[in-house]
Design a protein around this motif. Structure first.
Motif, PDB file in Angstrom:
ATOM      1  N   CYS A 453       0.920  -1.186  -0.126  1.00  0.00           N
ATOM      2  CA  CYS A 453      -0.071  -0.308  -0.217  1.00  0.00           C
ATOM      3  C   CYS A 453       1.033   1.305  -0.115  1.00  0.00           C
ATOM      4  CB  CYS A 453      -0.903  -0.103   1.221  1.00  0.00           C
ATOM      5  SG  CYS A 453      -1.876   1.619   1.190  1.00  0.00           S
ATOM      6  N   ARG A 455       0.079   4.098   1.110  1.00  0.00           N
ATOM      7  CA  ARG A 455      -0.319   5.098   2.052  1.00  0.00           C
ATOM      8  C   ARG A 455       0.311   4.400   3.300  1.00  0.00           C
ATOM      9  NH1 ARG A 455      -5.662   6.935   2.210  1.00  0.00           N
ATOM     10  NH2 ARG A 455      -4.849   8.883   3.048  1.00  0.00           N
ATOM     11  N   CYS A 456       0.352   3.190   3.596  1.00  0.00           N
ATOM     12  CA  CYS A 456       0.423   2.488   4.835  1.00  0.00           C
ATOM     13  C   CYS A 456       1.694   1.688   4.692  1.00  0.00           C
ATOM     14  CB  CYS A 456      -0.499   1.653   5.357  1.00  0.00           C
ATOM     15  SG  CYS A 456      -2.278   2.761   5.123  1.00  0.00           S
ATOM     16  N   CYS A 471      -6.394  -2.276   0.545  1.00  0.00           N
ATOM     17  CA  CYS A 471      -5.566  -2.180   1.815  1.00  0.00           C
ATOM     18  C   CYS A 471      -6.689  -1.968   3.048  1.00  0.00           C
ATOM     19  CB  CYS A 471      -4.815  -0.671   1.805  1.00  0.00           C
ATOM     20  SG  CYS A 471      -4.216  -0.513   3.554  1.00  0.00           S
ATOM     21  N   CYS A 474      -6.370   1.381   5.528  1.00  0.00           N
ATOM     22  CA  CYS A 474      -6.793   2.674   4.779  1.00  0.00           C
ATOM     23  C   CYS A 474      -7.768   2.648   3.787  1.00  0.00           C
ATOM     24  CB  CYS A 474      -5.554   3.562   4.286  1.00  0.00           C
ATOM     25  SG  CYS A 474      -4.970   2.816   2.839  1.00  0.00           S
TER      26      CYS A 474
HETATM   27 ZN    ZN Z   1      -3.326   1.759   3.230  1.00  0.00          ZN
END
Ligand code: ZN
Ligand code: ADP
Ligand code: ZN
Length: 737
Positions: A453, A455-456, A471, A474
């Motif tokens: 991911c 963003r994570c 994910c 998120c």
């Molecule tokens: Zn994520």
């Protein structure tokens, strides 16, 4: 209120009250008022009054309106919320307003719709169903229900059909029926009579002990294996309490899903006793109405999820916390309170008994019941070691070493054979896997790239049905790539098992089996879970595949096999509570097998069959495992051997997070030497939803030491320039590190 200055709590992130003039309006403490604040008007709650203000009187504004049609929140409930805001270091106004039903946070009087109950008039009694035209089916149906029952409520009508209320109103208009306003939403229709079981010795002992001391604070830990009849003990205690005038009982449950069955069970045993539920599946108006029935004292039994611990209850005489170990009792954002802990505090403040029930108590509770606490904090332990229905045996638990057998699509031959046997016998099976989706990883066979991911710090989970990568942290979603973005190889493998893949595997291996999957994806539609559970009860399902959602509380008499797939990652997790949680979960799922007259079998697939956790599980020996874990916690100085808090911070990049946390370390060390500070460190998930994260662990030998530090720390952190630029939160008694 004689004093001219009102101190008002507002829903703003500042830990203080605000002074207003009463403006000639007569208001009481706990009353809802409307006040000008900045450019807008805001709802506030009157907390007290004073003769002087720190501000010059002429600068103070007056309240605009007082909602006098509503009961003020009583002192006891206000006191509990105040305690909670202080303990969890959260602004009082925000704590208070968020404990209220949404309707009470709106700038309007909270009139809640009146409820009606219907009964036949003399005219109705002397009429016959044939007088209603045949095609007016619903009207006939409602009339028949009225003939059978002296009174029926709107809830009863809703159970008949969505339009049954209209039909009832038509009968009223024609003079056949009358509508009377009623206090509580409660079913007045007679529920089928139930057998009242005779208590076994252990149950009788538990009830006898607790009822000896109903007039004082005592915390009871009712440790009973699944199916040992804890609920029956609650019911007997409630009977003892309800004979007292007006007494109210609060029953906390960890999850909404568990309220309906408890509600039905209580209603069938407490006919005519006003009962309300409080949880987030209610509409806003229902929630308000139920809350007001509780607040007015009209509702005698209140079943609710964690937020209901704050409900004003003028005659509260007993609190019951079912499945007290469940982590759902802990709020994971805003004010991070623990409803079980607050319930115990509330009972103590009220000097009433509180009963904590569980098959696998939280180690905190177990320690309180078995350790060497000072008397004042000590819980009283009551045990139920036998299943209540005498024929119901405990299941046999086998751990199969997955490294020593040939797996077929991830399943051991033993499990497959056992599943086939259940199919042949027309019995049901449950397969438990704590991972939703198809598979947890998409792997490139050439370069070992895995889909991350962006963003994570997490991997994307393959959801093959929707052809997506998702994910689970998120919510980010993307298409499954056709080739490896790193090396161009087209051979990308979903690796590992999730619920979807297990479902598919089973369909392949056992084509005749009727399979249902229960996880967050499959039950997102309202009522989906209820429908699946109905199908299970109607024997329309042979194999249930699901996550921990299935582990809790549901009762399937024909279920005789439970398979557990791949829980090994929790055995060696860095989270110090992982094994406690896994043990509780596995005891719960194991408890699903063989409830009625049929013996159950549990098969656990693992690489570590000799792990202490499995040894204790095989013996169904919670006590010895809990004691061993307590020793471990003692050695590591983790709760309950110590008291901890977590300061978390996050921002777009890590530098300000680190700077802020480093400042916090210095502050803490200047304030006290009696609290250990660890960090700043990055949590296991360094990045979440695009934010870089860091944290500090604060650890003390006593609650008081920790509380003293936190109070001073929060004030000074609030004043720090960075505190506005980054996001930071304090988690006291955190469940997850
Ligand atoms: Zn994520
Ligand atoms: P728990 O809450 O501990 O899981 P329950 O109270 O739901 O257990 O009891 C499990 C089953 O045993 C229920 O069907 C209940 O009606 C039944 N039961 C409880 N107590 C008795 C008893 N003393 N005699 C016979 N059956 C009982
Ligand atoms: Zn590759």
């Amino acid at each position: 209120m004689p004093k001219p200055i009102l101190q008002i709590a507002l829903d703003v992130p500042l830990n203080r009250l605000f002074d207003y003039l009463s403006g000639g309006l007569h208001v009481l403490v706990g009353q809802r008022v409307l006040v000008p604040f900045g450019q807008r008007n805001q709802i506030g709650i009157v907390m007290g009054s004073a003769d002087v203000s720190e501000h010059p009187l002429e600068k103070l504004k007056s309240i605009k309106q007082a909602f006098t049609d509503e009961l003020p929140i009583d002192e006891e409930a206000l006191g509990l919320i105040k305690f909670s805001a202080e303990y969890y270091q959260y602004p009082l106004g925000q704590a208070l307003l968020s404990a209220l039903p949404a309707r009470l946070r709106q700038i309007a009087p909270a009139v809640s719709r009146k409820q009606f109950a219907y009964s036949l008039t003399d005219l109705g009694c002397s009429s016959a169903i044939e007088q209603i035209p045949k095609r007016q089916l619903l009207k006939r149906h409602v009339f028949a229900a009225l003939q059978e029952n002296e009174v029926i409520t709107e809830a009863d009508l809703d159970a008949i059909s969505n339009s049954a209320r209209k039909a009832a109103k038509l009968l009223v208009a024609e003079g056949w029926a009358i509508a009377k306003q009623v206090q509580a939403i409660q079913s007045l229709m007679e529920l089928p009579p139930v057998d009242v079981p005779e208590l076994n010795d252990e149950q009788a002992h538990a009830v006898k002990q607790i009822v000896q001391d109903l007039e004082v604070f005592k915390a009871w830990l009712l440790h009973g294996i699944t199916g040992s009849g804890k609920t029956e003990v609650y019911i007997r205690l409630m009977q003892h309490i309800l004979v007292q005038n007006n007494a109210q009982i609060l029953v906390l449950v960890p999850e909404i899903n568990l309220t309906p069955q408890l509600e039905t069970r209580f209603r069938s045993r407490f006919a005519g006793v006003p009962l309300v539920t409080l949880h987030s599946n209610l509409s806003e108006s229902e929630r308000l109405h139920h809350w007001q029935l509780a607040q007015s004292g009209a509702a005698k039994i209140i079943i609710g999820t964690r937020l209901s611990v704050f409900t004003p209850l003028p005659n509260l005489k007993l609190i019951i916390i079912d499945e007290e170990h469940d982590s759902s009792y802990k709020q994971q954002d805003s004010m991070r309170y623990h409803a079980r802990d607050l319930a115990v505090i509330r009972a103590k403040r009220l000097n009433i008994p509180v009963v904590l029930g569980s098959a696998t108590p939280a180690l905190e509770s177990w320690q309180n019941a078995t350790g060497n606490q000072n008397k004042a904090n000590k819980y009283n332990l009551l045990s139920l070691n036998q299943r209540a229905v005498s024929a119901a045996k405990l299941p046999v638990i086998d751990c199969i070493d997955t490294t020593k057998v040939n797996l077929q699509l991830g399943l051991t031959p033993q499990l497959i054979t056992a599943l086939k046997l259940r199919l042949a016998r027309k019995e049901q099976s449950l397969l438990f896997i704590n991972r939703r989706g198809y598979s947890p990883v998409l792997l490139c066979s050439a370069c070992h790239w895995v889909a991350p991911c962006m963003r994570c710090s997490a991997r994307l989970v393959v959801h093959l049905g929707q052809r997506k990568l998702r994910c689970h942290h998120c919510g980010h979603e993307q298409n499954i790539p056709k080739q490896c973005p790193s090396c161009g190889n087209a051979d990308l493998h979903p690796t590992g098992h999730g619920t979807q893949r297990l479902e598919q595997t089973l369909a392949q291996l056992l084509p005749a089996a009727r399979i249902a999957r229960v996880d967050r994806d499959s039950i997102s539609r309202k009522n989906a879970l209820v429908e699946i559970l109905d199908q299970v009860h109607n024997q329309e399902i042979d194999i249930l595949v699901g996550t921990q959602m299935l582990a809790k509380g549901h009762d399937f008499p024909n279920l005789t096999l439970v398979g557990v797939i791949d829980t090994d990652s929790a055995l060696y997790s860095p989270d110090f509570r992982a094994s406690e949680r896994l043990f509780a979960q596995l005891m719960q799922v194991a408890g699903r097998a063989g409830r009625a007259d049929k013996a159950g079998q549990v098969i656990i697939q693992t690489q570590f069959p000799d792990h202490a956790l499995f040894n204790a599980l095989r013996r169904q020996d919670y006590a010895s495992y809990a004691n061993a874990l307590l020793l471990e916690r003692q050695a590591m100085q983790f709760p309950p051997a110590s008291f901890i808090a977590l300061l978390r911070a996050e921002a777009n990049n890590y530098a300000p997070v680190q700077q802020f946390l480093t400042f916090a370390v210095q502050l803490a060390q200047n304030i006290t030497k009696s609290v250990m500070v660890y960090g700043p460190i990055r949590p296991q998930m360094e990045r979440l939803k695009g934010l870089e994260r860091g944290q500090l662990l604060l650890q003390a030998n006593t609650r008081a030491d920790l509380q003293r530090l936190l109070k001073a720390l929060v004030m000074q952190l609030d004043a720090h320039a960075l505190s506005k630029k980054i996001r930071w939160t304090l988690d006291i008694d955190p469940l997850e590190l």
